[in-house]
Design an enzyme around this catalytic site. Structure first.
Site, PDB file in Angstrom:
ATOM      1  N   TRP A 174       0.819  -1.224   0.000  1.00 37.30           N
ATOM      2  CA  TRP A 174       0.000   0.000   0.000  1.00 37.30           C
ATOM      3  C   TRP A 174       0.845   1.262   0.000  1.00 37.30           C
ATOM      4  O   TRP A 174       0.367   2.336  -0.373  1.00 37.30           O
ATOM      5  CB  TRP A 174      -0.951   0.007   1.202  1.00 37.30           C
ATOM      6  N   ASP A 175       2.105   1.148   0.367  1.00 25.46           N
ATOM      7  CA  ASP A 175       2.944   2.343   0.408  1.00 25.46           C
ATOM      8  C   ASP A 175       3.347   2.819  -0.987  1.00 25.46           C
ATOM      9  O   ASP A 175       3.940   3.885  -1.128  1.00 25.46           O
ATOM     10  CB  ASP A 175       4.187   2.139   1.291  1.00 25.46           C
ATOM     11  N   GLU A 204       0.842  -2.185  12.533  1.00 25.14           N
ATOM     12  CA  GLU A 204       0.665  -3.634  12.489  1.00 25.14           C
ATOM     13  C   GLU A 204       0.942  -4.316  13.832  1.00 25.14           C
ATOM     14  O   GLU A 204       1.001  -5.533  13.908  1.00 25.14           O
ATOM     15  CB  GLU A 204       1.551  -4.218  11.387  1.00 25.14           C
ATOM     16  N   LYS A 221       3.972   0.268  15.949  1.00 22.89           N
ATOM     17  CA  LYS A 221       5.044  -0.082  15.020  1.00 22.89           C
ATOM     18  C   LYS A 221       5.410   1.109  14.136  1.00 22.89           C
ATOM     19  O   LYS A 221       6.581   1.386  13.893  1.00 22.89           O
ATOM     20  CB  LYS A 221       4.616  -1.261  14.138  1.00 22.89           C
ATOM     21  N   GLN A 222       4.403   1.812  13.609  1.00 22.35           N
ATOM     22  CA  GLN A 222       4.628   2.918  12.685  1.00 22.35           C
ATOM     23  C   GLN A 222       3.419   3.845  12.739  1.00 22.35           C
ATOM     24  O   GLN A 222       2.382   3.484  13.283  1.00 22.35           O
ATOM     25  CB  GLN A 222       4.845   2.402  11.267  1.00 22.35           C
TER      26      GLN A 222
END
Length: 765
Positions: free
Chosen positions: A358-359, A485, A597-598
């Protein structure tokens, strides 16, 4: 962040330089010295053979294999995986003298020097081989991939005897026998092979992937002054062994002009077979001269740097770093091949199986939107080309419309981790975001008519069936995983809900516009996918009732239902030895706390920055930043951009610290697996959106540049409204001008200005 540079390469503004060879860095260097042109890529391995640790990696965009596990899955869980397959070693070479074969793992050598010139795209390597019998031989290798005739590449070996006269044997050819590292197998069946020797030597071999039936025809012309030649034809190898006379201090050159053809579907077969026949019959009239191909590459890169260069004064580390990032972005993807995508490692390694995520639309697309319009459009076209697979995926997941895969090469879902593949909706909403962003930048109504509207409707259908209304009539998405995630099977992930609402709104807007302004094209889409306007009634209800977890008191968006109640973990107390956490913590442990995580909430606050007040940005940044562990290489850039916007200059620069050099300095200790392509795109964003203050989600483009205290100045260029804008920043002022004759309207520090080639100057107070 507990990450440290592992410095190895020499600093230079325009080159990547390795002086002396350390085997411990061999595979890192292979990744760094990779060459690609979107069509194909090759790692920087030693073409003459090397018995030490290595990955002889040669890849073609869209050439992949498929494997199926020998166990059954539940419905909706991917029961196969697809991966970019290691292909032909078209650099294959062996050099022998006095029955001793050159192998830098075993051979004695000195004066090793390797250089990648980012101005030209040419990679060179040279050293002096000292044989067991005392002979000294200077050897130089050179390779270059054409950026215009993308099937083409060139290779040359220069050999000079320094203290003797005598014979040397050079074997060179085309080798399909490589093992694909992740599968542990060779995935090729080889058919037709030929060797033709006249003025030049022509070689050819065709390989077919075992499971997917895709083809690569590798061909080359060899030019050399040789005394005799031995033909070598084996199951997966075609080569010639040349006996060459060396005279002391006289250079001998062996040149290969390579043409690699790929056959990905039957519609290309006639053209593919015609090209093969022309090569074999000597009628191949495309560029065949080594020097011409190199000059073409130099000119292509010269044009790239004219429109895309970023300069940094008084910081050679980051100057080299950001140019490496830009260089790799163009190598990985430049719109040369319609309908392909960007793998997480580009064409530099086999990690992540060459899959796109998706990035692509959220991190990579902005780079191409402001540097390479055709590249941006072709990235989105890939999603249209694979729309049928997204429809099939939605059906398997009990949804209507189209559910785009979280990891893919061909359009099929390749991730067999159900918690990612079935729970993450952000690939689908990222496609919608990408369409919106592209239209916003280029007002390309033809793209919306031909491709965009159909994709948007199908994504919206999925969004209207994947979620549900609760007992209070509010709509949300249940049992999902957002960008973070480390949180699984959560309800109402704020990013997912926010992007879902945005997608539905944008789709309704485009349906109305297309019906009113382009009725013929609109009716064509309606008929093709049996769209009924009554479907939008539910969409409107969803938009009105979408759950967006938010506190008016704290101004903080809750990442998902119940996130605020999770046990807190002080991430600074986690020992460095525990990283990466996936390798040192039990899988379920990472889900049992509020560690991130991000960026998740901060991600949508960056994508739609103008929707939020500075107070909201500050509150959410200060809440979520201390909880983020940055286990994703995409993470620090988002924090750096937002920190800079909030005036946290030192914090912004600290997060920026490894952005441009993450691969060059092996920060994550995994550059050996290949470069981090989407993170490289994030490094570009870090400078342009971060320090440059670019915002592209408002009515018009806006810039609010700042300058890090350790820089004397910097500049960057953007293509906007088909004009190149050049932005220069130093300690005293910002200057902005066009490089053409158009008049461009943009915001500079919240004030609308008209910019032309005479320029505009803003003085810092």
């Amino acid at each position: 962040m507990a990450k440290k540079a592992d410095k190895y390469f020499k600093e230079d503004k325009w080159k990547i330089i390795e002086e002396g060879f350390n085997p411990d860095y061999g595979m890192v260097s292979e990744s760094i010295f990779s060459l690609a042109n979107e069509y194909m890529g090759v790692r920087g391995y030693f073409e003459e053979g090397y018995s030490g640790n290595k990955l002889i990696g040669s890849y073609f965009n869209g050439i992949y294999e498929r494997s199926e596990p020998d166990y059954n899955h539940y419905k909706g869980v991917a029961d196969f995986t697809e991966y970019m397959v290691n292909s032909v070693d078209w650099l294959y070479t062996r050099i022998e003298i006095d029955n001793e074969q050159l192998d830098l793992y075993k051979s004695d050598f000195e004066k090793f020097y390797r250089e990648l010139d980012m101005k030209t795209g040419i990679l060179t390597r040279e050293f002096v081989w000292k044989t067991a019998k005392g002979k000294r031989i200077a050897i130089k290798f050179e390779r270059c991939l054409s950026m215009t005739e993308v099937e083409r590449s060139t290779w040359q070996a220069s050999i000079k005897a320094l203290n003797f006269n005598g014979k040397i044997y050079v074997t060179t050819g085309l080798d399909f026998s490589n093992i694909h590292r992740n599968s542990g197998e060779n995935m090729w069946n080889c058919g037709e092979k030929f060797i033709q020797a006249d003025k030049n030597i022509t070689l050819g071999i065709e390989g077919t992937t075992i499971n997917t039936g895709l083809k690569v025809s590798s061909n080359c012309k060899i030019q050399a002054d040789y005394e005799s030649m031995e033909e070598i034809i084996e199951d997966k190898l075609v080569a010639v062994k040349l006996c060459i006379n060396l005279e002391k201090n006289k250079e001998q050159k062996i040149t290969k002009i390579i043409r690699n053809l790929t056959l990905k579907d039957e519609s290309q077969k006639e053209e593919y077979e015609d090209k093969k026949a022309k090569i074999k019959d000597g009628r191949d009239d495309v560029i065949v001269l080594n020097e011409e191909l190199k000059e073409e590459s130099r000119k292509w890169w010269e044009n790239v740097w004219k429109r895309s260069d970023i300069t940094i004064d008084n910081d050679i580390e980051n100057q080299q770093g950001i140019r490496f990032c830009i260089f790799q972005m163009y190598q990985t993807y430049n719109g040369a091949v319609k309908g392909t995508n960007i793998g997480a490692k580009g064409l530099t390694g086999e990690a992540y199986n060459g899959n796109a995520f998706w990035d692509t639309e959220t991190y990579c697309l902005p780079f191409y939107l402001f540097n390479d319009r055709e590249g941006a459009k072709n990235l989105l076209y890939f999603r249209y080309k694979t729309l049928d697979e997204a429809r099939k995926r939605a059906e398997v997941l009990d949804c209507e419309g189209a559910f785009y895969p979280i990891a893919t090469i061909s359009g099929k879902e390749c991730c067999n981790l159900w918690q990612h593949a079935s729970l993450q909706l952000q690939a689908s909403t990222a496609v919608a975001y990408g369409i919106w962003f592209y239209e916003k930048m280029y007002n390309d109504k033809a793209f919306i008519k031909n491709y965009g509207l159909e994709m948007l409707i199908e994504i919206s259908r999925m969004l209207a069936t994947r979620g549900d209304f609760d007992k209070d009539g509010k709509y949300g998405y249940y049992c999902v995983m957002g960008p973070d995630e480390f949180q699984m099977m959560v309800h109402n992930n704020c990013y997912t809900n926010y992007m879902g609402r945005f997608t539905l709104k944008y789709t309704i807007e485009k349906v109305k516009e297309m019906k009113e302004k382009y009725p013929k094209e609109y009716e064509k889409v309606v008929k093709k996918i049996n769209f009924k306007e009554s479907e939008m009634n539910k969409w409107k209800q969803i938009i009105k009732n979408m759950i967006i977890p938010y506190s008016d008191d704290t101004l903080i968006f809750e990442q998902h239902d119940g996130f605020f109640k999770l046990p807190h973990v002080d991430i600074d107390s986690i020992p460095i030895s525990d990283f990466p956490l996936y390798n040192h913590w039990s899988y379920d442990r990472i889900y049992r706390n509020d560690m991130i995580k991000q960026p998740d909430v901060l991600m949508f606050m960056l994508l739609f920055n103008s929707d939020f007040t500075k107070e909201q940005l500050k509150a959410n940044y200060e809440f979520y930043e201390p909880r983020c562990i940055h286990e994703s290489s995409l993470s620090p850039s988002v924090h750096s951009i937002l920190a800079n916007q909030l005036g946290k200059e030192e914090e912004a620069y600290d997060f920026f610290g490894f952005a441009t050099r993450m691969d060059l300095d092996n920060y994550n200790r995994n550059t050996n697996e290949g470069i981090h392509t989407t993170s490289i795109a994030a490094a570009w964003m870090n400078i342009v959106y971060g320090f440059g203050g670019l915002r592209s989600d408002g009515e018009i483009l806006s810039l609010s540049p700042t300058i890090p205290k350790n820089w004397d100045g910097y500049s960057f260029k953007l293509t906007y409204n088909d004009e190149i804008l050049e932005v220069k920043v130093n300690k005293e002022e910002v200057t902005i001008k066009t490089l053409g004759n158009k008049l461009i309207e943009i915001k500079v520090f919240d004030k609308v200005e008209l910019i032309n080639d005479e320029g505009y100057t803003y003085k810092f107070t």
